[in-house]
Design a protein around this motif. Structure first.
Motif, PDB file in Angstrom:
ATOM      1  N   THR A 212       0.850  -1.193   0.000  1.00 41.67           N
ATOM      2  CA  THR A 212       0.000   0.000   0.000  1.00 41.67           C
ATOM      3  C   THR A 212       0.881   1.235   0.000  1.00 41.67           C
ATOM      4  O   THR A 212       2.012   1.213   0.506  1.00 41.67           O
ATOM      5  CB  THR A 212      -0.924   0.058   1.232  1.00 41.67           C
ATOM      6  OG1 THR A 212      -0.129   0.223   2.413  1.00 41.67           O
ATOM      7  CG2 THR A 212      -1.774  -1.203   1.353  1.00 41.67           C
ATOM      8  N   VAL A 213       0.358   2.320  -0.566  1.00 42.47           N
ATOM      9  CA  VAL A 213       1.069   3.592  -0.536  1.00 42.47           C
ATOM     10  C   VAL A 213       1.291   4.027   0.904  1.00 42.47           C
ATOM     11  O   VAL A 213       2.372   4.513   1.274  1.00 42.47           O
ATOM     12  CB  VAL A 213       0.271   4.654  -1.315  1.00 42.47           C
ATOM     13  CG1 VAL A 213       0.885   6.047  -1.116  1.00 42.47           C
ATOM     14  CG2 VAL A 213       0.215   4.314  -2.802  1.00 42.47           C
ATOM     15  N   ARG A 214       0.277   3.815   1.735  1.00 43.26           N
ATOM     16  CA  ARG A 214       0.362   4.224   3.134  1.00 43.26           C
ATOM     17  C   ARG A 214       1.509   3.518   3.857  1.00 43.26           C
ATOM     18  O   ARG A 214       2.284   4.149   4.592  1.00 43.26           O
ATOM     19  CB  ARG A 214      -0.964   3.924   3.842  1.00 43.26           C
ATOM     20  CG  ARG A 214      -2.129   4.767   3.366  1.00 43.26           C
ATOM     21  CD  ARG A 214      -3.462   4.184   3.861  1.00 43.26           C
ATOM     22  NE  ARG A 214      -3.491   4.044   5.298  1.00 43.26           N
ATOM     23  CZ  ARG A 214      -3.835   4.995   6.156  1.00 43.26           C
ATOM     24  NH1 ARG A 214      -4.193   6.190   5.674  1.00 43.26           N
ATOM     25  NH2 ARG A 214      -3.837   4.795   7.451  1.00 43.26           N
ATOM     26  N   ALA A 215       1.630   2.211   3.661  1.00 43.22           N
ATOM     27  CA  ALA A 215       2.686   1.463   4.352  1.00 43.22           C
ATOM     28  C   ALA A 215       4.068   1.916   3.891  1.00 43.22           C
ATOM     29  O   ALA A 215       5.005   2.000   4.694  1.00 43.22           O
ATOM     30  CB  ALA A 215       2.510  -0.027   4.102  1.00 43.22           C
ATOM     31  N   ALA A 270       0.213  10.557  -8.648  1.00 42.79           N
ATOM     32  CA  ALA A 270       1.664  10.752  -8.615  1.00 42.79           C
ATOM     33  C   ALA A 270       2.327   9.678  -7.748  1.00 42.79           C
ATOM     34  O   ALA A 270       3.392   9.141  -8.098  1.00 42.79           O
ATOM     35  CB  ALA A 270       1.994  12.145  -8.082  1.00 42.79           C
ATOM     36  N   GLU A 271       1.710   9.344  -6.618  1.00 44.81           N
ATOM     37  CA  GLU A 271       2.275   8.324  -5.737  1.00 44.81           C
ATOM     38  C   GLU A 271       2.233   6.945  -6.402  1.00 44.81           C
ATOM     39  O   GLU A 271       3.212   6.194  -6.382  1.00 44.81           O
ATOM     40  CB  GLU A 271       1.504   8.295  -4.412  1.00 44.81           C
ATOM     41  CG  GLU A 271       1.750   9.528  -3.551  1.00 44.81           C
ATOM     42  CD  GLU A 271       0.850   9.584  -2.339  1.00 44.81           C
ATOM     43  OE1 GLU A 271       1.304  10.099  -1.293  1.00 44.81           O
ATOM     44  OE2 GLU A 271      -0.314   9.123  -2.422  1.00 44.81           O
ATOM     45  N   LEU A 272       1.107   6.619  -7.025  1.00 42.78           N
ATOM     46  CA  LEU A 272       0.981   5.329  -7.700  1.00 42.78           C
ATOM     47  C   LEU A 272       1.963   5.234  -8.865  1.00 42.78           C
ATOM     48  O   LEU A 272       2.560   4.187  -9.110  1.00 42.78           O
ATOM     49  CB  LEU A 272      -0.454   5.139  -8.196  1.00 42.78           C
ATOM     50  CG  LEU A 272      -1.527   5.066  -7.101  1.00 42.78           C
ATOM     51  CD1 LEU A 272      -2.923   5.105  -7.721  1.00 42.78           C
ATOM     52  CD2 LEU A 272      -1.356   3.803  -6.264  1.00 42.78           C
ATOM     53  N   GLY A 273       2.144   6.342  -9.568  1.00 40.14           N
ATOM     54  CA  GLY A 273       3.073   6.353 -10.691  1.00 40.14           C
ATOM     55  C   GLY A 273       4.514   6.162 -10.262  1.00 40.14           C
ATOM     56  O   GLY A 273       5.301   5.498 -10.944  1.00 40.14           O
ATOM     57  N   LEU A 274       4.877   6.719  -9.102  1.00 32.48           N
ATOM     58  CA  LEU A 274       6.241   6.577  -8.601  1.00 32.48           C
ATOM     59  C   LEU A 274       6.535   5.107  -8.271  1.00 32.48           C
ATOM     60  O   LEU A 274       7.608   4.586  -8.611  1.00 32.48           O
ATOM     61  CB  LEU A 274       6.438   7.447  -7.359  1.00 32.48           C
ATOM     62  CG  LEU A 274       7.807   7.353  -6.675  1.00 32.48           C
ATOM     63  CD1 LEU A 274       8.931   7.741  -7.631  1.00 32.48           C
ATOM     64  CD2 LEU A 274       7.843   8.238  -5.417  1.00 32.48           C
TER      65      LEU A 274
END
Length: 438
Positions: A212-215, A270-274
């Motif tokens: 997950t992005v959060r983790a 942007a976060e998912l793309g990174l």
């Protein structure tokens, strides 16, 4: 969901009953003359209860005079930490289950010889209690997809996977079988691949690494209260944690993998793309999983990537070979999977390793009990550290399950309740509807 989480088919109760039957037979043997010469100070088998109860971790029982047993130090594990749960999940059939139960070591004699459940003639009665529990449980998702929910071995102290019988049943009924391997490629995947696959003769076609992005932002130093805010810098700092899991699967085990991002509403493009770009640098694709919000349709892109990966042969291999000494196997896991610099064995653990090899348990696989929150044995150390020291404080034999447990850090087999237990928020209305479980 409530039925699955509360009692379900009674499998957990059967495991607890079999565990405590063995404990009762053990103490009764001592009470009735102790023909085997069991040393009460070297009993390793504990009672269990399916409840977080720290008060029961260490107890003294057998009090009240001669008629009430032999006073001794004792303790309780939570039911999922019972070796019987691991035995149930690694058994191929009822007779294999009975043989494994008979091999369980419950303690040692005054001369240091292991005492087993078979020595106590307990395996038949224990198997009788478990004869229905060994059968996999068929349920379905809200969309009607069949699923087998079977077993629950404590994912730190045991191998943390569903049963061999459920996996083999699923393989016989489907073109594609998806099974969960517990948390983390350093713990869940390592144990699934080095223990369950080795025991059951399984050869995985592909691996899904869930993130997950959060983790990842948390691993990059973001406090939990700020995880909903976009932070590309922190995400980039946390990404090495995910990339190490990817490398472990591909380079150590020789398996293809896809990274599945469980999408949360506050994740930004942007976060998912990174994440996707960093994984592509390793030749690994990323697929969004939006099953929680959209149901099955939210997992189609992930499913297509898994199918693609599954079409090609792979070079699956284990992290270590069984004929290596126990200490070497532990060091291999720590260095190849965790990226530790060295392993420190406390004197008690070193002595236990030597004793286990001397009595014939040196060829078993290793089950490392370690925090799931870090590659180290300290849950506060985040990211992808290298060169640290893993400390093994104790080593235990799970002869019935067929592995040696190496305990690190502060792992416990009986959890305690938090300051605000979930039980305080669970209720039942007049129609019998349960609320507060989720």
């Amino acid at each position: 969901m409530e039925d699955i989480n509360l009692h379900f088919t009674g499998d957990f109760h059967a495991v607890g009953a079999a565990n405590n039957l063995l404990a009762a037979l053990l103490d009764n043997h001592i009470q009735q003359g102790n023909a085997l010469g069991i040393d009460p100070k070297r009993i390793t088998w504990k009672r269990c209860v399916d409840m977080n109860d720290r008060q029961l971790r260490f107890v003294v029982d057998g009090l009240g005079g001669k008629a009430n047993g032999t006073p001794r130090e004792d303790g309780f594990d939570i039911t999922v930490a019972s070796e019987i749960m691991a035995v149930l999940c690694l058994s191929n059939n009822l007779m294999d289950l009975k043989q494994r139960l008979s091999r369980i070591v419950v303690g040692y004699t005054y001369t240091g010889t292991p005492v087993t459940a078979g020595d106590l003639k307990a395996q038949g009665a224990m198997t009788a209690l478990l004869k229905d529990a060994i059968r996999p449980n068929l349920v379905q998702t809200l969309e009607g997809t069949p699923a087998l929910v079977h077993g629950g071995p404590f994912a730190n102290i045991a191998h943390g996977c569903n049963s061999v019988s459920a996996t083999k049943l699923a393989l016989s009924l489907s073109e594609y079988t998806v099974t969960e391997a517990g948390f983390g490629a350093d713990l869940g995947a390592e144990k699934f691949l080095d223990i369950k696959c080795r025991v059951a003769g399984l050869h995985p076609s592909a691996v899904v690494i869930v993130a997950t992005v959060r983790a990842l932002k948390y691993n990059g130093g973001v406090p939990k209260t700020e995880l909903n805010v976009e932070n590309l810098e922190a995400l980039e700092r946390g990404l090495p944690n995910l990339l190490r899991h990817v490398r472990n699967i591909r380079e150590v085990y020789g398996l293809p993998c896809v990274v599945a991002i469980n999408r949360f509403p506050n994740d930004t493009e942007a976060e998912l793309g990174l994440i996707a770009s960093k994984c592509r640098e390793l030749g690994v694709n990323v697929a969004l999983s939006e099953v929680w919000a959209k149901g099955g349709v939210g997992g189609e892109s992930l499913a297509r990537e898994v199918l693609r990966l599954s079409q090609n042969p792979n070079h699956f291999r284990f992290c270590y070979e069984l004929d290596c000494p126990l200490q070497e196997k532990i060091e291999t896991i720590a260095k190849r999977i965790y990226h530790a610099g060295q392993v420190s064995f406390l004197p008690a653990a070193a002595k236990q390793l030597a004793e286990l090899e001397a009595i014939g348990y040196g060829n078993l696989p290793i089950c490392v009990a370690k925090t799931q929150y870090s590659f180290t044995d300290d849950q506060s150390v985040l990211g992808a550290p290298e060169g640290f020291t893993i400390t093994v404080r104790e080593v235990k034999i799970s002869a019935g399950a067929g592995f040696v447990v190496a305990l690190t850090g502060s792992i416990m087999t009986m959890p305690g309740l938090p300051k605000s237990p979930a039980a305080e928020r669970i209720d039942v209305d007049e129609a019998g509807k349960i609320t507060g479980l989720f």
